[in-house]
Design a protein around this motif. Sequence first.
Motif, PDB file in Angstrom:
ATOM      1  N   ALA A  87      -7.758 -12.372  -8.713  1.00 12.26           N
ATOM      2  CA  ALA A  87      -6.495 -12.152  -8.011  1.00 12.26           C
ATOM      3  C   ALA A  87      -6.802 -11.892  -6.546  1.00 12.26           C
ATOM      4  O   ALA A  87      -7.878 -11.377  -6.204  1.00 12.26           O
ATOM      5  N   PHE A  88      -5.859 -12.256  -5.693  1.00 12.01           N
ATOM      6  CA  PHE A  88      -5.967 -11.967  -4.270  1.00 12.01           C
ATOM      7  C   PHE A  88      -4.685 -11.269  -3.844  1.00 12.01           C
ATOM      8  O   PHE A  88      -3.588 -11.749  -4.132  1.00 12.01           O
ATOM      9  N   ILE A  89      -4.835 -10.134  -3.176  1.00 12.40           N
ATOM     10  CA  ILE A  89      -3.684  -9.385  -2.680  1.00 12.40           C
ATOM     11  C   ILE A  89      -3.362  -9.898  -1.277  1.00 12.40           C
ATOM     12  O   ILE A  89      -4.121  -9.662  -0.337  1.00 12.40           O
ATOM     13  N   TYR A  90      -2.256 -10.615  -1.155  1.00 13.37           N
ATOM     14  CA  TYR A  90      -1.821 -11.089   0.155  1.00 13.37           C
ATOM     15  C   TYR A  90      -1.119  -9.986   0.938  1.00 13.37           C
ATOM     16  O   TYR A  90      -1.200  -9.956   2.160  1.00 13.37           O
ATOM     17  N   ASP A  91      -0.418  -9.136   0.242  1.00 14.86           N
ATOM     18  CA  ASP A  91       0.321  -8.091   0.934  1.00 14.86           C
ATOM     19  C   ASP A  91       0.459  -6.888   0.021  1.00 14.86           C
ATOM     20  O   ASP A  91       0.652  -7.030  -1.192  1.00 14.86           O
ATOM     21  N   PHE A  92       0.345  -5.734   0.619  1.00 11.43           N
ATOM     22  CA  PHE A  92       0.540  -4.471  -0.080  1.00 11.43           C
ATOM     23  C   PHE A  92       1.124  -3.512   0.930  1.00 11.43           C
ATOM     24  O   PHE A  92       0.589  -3.362   2.031  1.00 11.43           O
ATOM     25  N   GLU A  93       2.214  -2.894   0.573  1.00  6.74           N
ATOM     26  CA  GLU A  93       2.833  -1.944   1.493  1.00  6.74           C
ATOM     27  C   GLU A  93       3.513  -0.825   0.715  1.00  6.74           C
ATOM     28  O   GLU A  93       4.235  -1.074  -0.242  1.00  6.74           O
ATOM     29  N   ILE A  94       3.238   0.380   1.159  1.00 13.53           N
ATOM     30  CA  ILE A  94       4.039   1.533   0.755  1.00 13.53           C
ATOM     31  C   ILE A  94       5.041   1.703   1.891  1.00 13.53           C
ATOM     32  O   ILE A  94       4.656   1.760   3.064  1.00 13.53           O
ATOM     33  N   TYR A  95       6.312   1.756   1.568  1.00 18.60           N
ATOM     34  CA  TYR A  95       7.334   1.866   2.605  1.00 18.60           C
ATOM     35  C   TYR A  95       7.160   3.154   3.402  1.00 18.60           C
ATOM     36  O   TYR A  95       6.760   4.185   2.861  1.00 18.60           O
ATOM     37  N   GLU A  96       7.465   3.066   4.676  1.00 20.52           N
ATOM     38  CA  GLU A  96       7.235   4.140   5.644  1.00 20.52           C
ATOM     39  C   GLU A  96       7.618   5.544   5.160  1.00 20.52           C
ATOM     40  O   GLU A  96       6.813   6.470   5.275  1.00 20.52           O
ATOM     41  N   PRO A  97       8.802   5.757   4.596  1.00 17.53           N
ATOM     42  CA  PRO A  97       9.163   7.138   4.216  1.00 17.53           C
ATOM     43  C   PRO A  97       8.279   7.739   3.127  1.00 17.53           C
ATOM     44  O   PRO A  97       8.269   8.955   2.933  1.00 17.53           O
ATOM     45  N   PHE A  98       7.506   6.894   2.428  1.00 14.45           N
ATOM     46  CA  PHE A  98       6.723   7.378   1.294  1.00 14.45           C
ATOM     47  C   PHE A  98       5.219   7.415   1.575  1.00 14.45           C
ATOM     48  O   PHE A  98       4.433   7.731   0.689  1.00 14.45           O
ATOM     49  N   ARG A  99       4.831   7.094   2.799  1.00 16.24           N
ATOM     50  CA  ARG A  99       3.411   7.085   3.151  1.00 16.24           C
ATOM     51  C   ARG A  99       2.874   8.504   3.310  1.00 16.24           C
ATOM     52  O   ARG A  99       3.609   9.431   3.598  1.00 16.24           O
ATOM     53  N   GLY A 100       1.547   8.624   3.118  1.00 16.59           N
ATOM     54  CA  GLY A 100       0.894   9.906   3.325  1.00 16.59           C
ATOM     55  C   GLY A 100       0.922  10.825   2.128  1.00 16.59           C
ATOM     56  O   GLY A 100       0.626  12.014   2.248  1.00 16.59           O
ATOM     57  N   HIS A 101       1.276  10.306   0.972  1.00 15.42           N
ATOM     58  CA  HIS A 101       1.346  11.129  -0.240  1.00 15.42           C
ATOM     59  C   HIS A 101       0.419  10.603  -1.338  1.00 15.42           C
ATOM     60  O   HIS A 101       0.670  10.828  -2.515  1.00 15.42           O
ATOM     61  N   LYS A 102      -0.608   9.861  -0.932  1.00 13.18           N
ATOM     62  CA  LYS A 102      -1.597   9.296  -1.867  1.00 13.18           C
ATOM     63  C   LYS A 102      -0.984   8.253  -2.801  1.00 13.18           C
ATOM     64  O   LYS A 102      -1.550   7.942  -3.844  1.00 13.18           O
TER      65      LYS A 102
END
Length: 155
Positions: A87-102
């Motif tokens: 598998a290849f991950i083209y994109d991965f994002e945690i949306y801004e309000p939820f970042r910084g919580h592991k």
Amino acid sequence: MNLLIAQMQEDDFPNYLAHTSQEYAKEKIKTGTWPADQALILAQAEIRSLLPQGMHTPNHHFLSLIDESGIKLGIFWLHLAPVQKEAFIYDFEIYEPFRGHKLGQLAMQNLFDYCRALGICKISLHVFAHNQRAYHVYKKLGFIETDINMTRLLH
């Protein structure tokens, strides 16, 4: 916190596509690869070439990360090569309000389980060199460097 991985809803895809094109363009500008006045057009063209059938392009999976209450916390764009069990991950994002919580690490662990259930044995990804936060998360999760591109600007 429990994270669930689910297929992205079709009505979420156009907004995702617009967002990811803009973010990819910004990253390419930061690296100096593309000029700012052309970056968005180039990003959109590259993504269109990867996804000729949009969300329904074979072997491309668009996944939403959802908490137990149904709140969408992020996304994965994953390409599967089942014959190679990769598998290849083209994109991965945690949306801004939820970042910084592991959540990034938790999401990746869930993705590992998701891929194992599909018979995938190897996951690869690309990380921009200036994204040190992501780089360190991936290193913690056991990813190793396989290629390194380097640039020197001559002024």
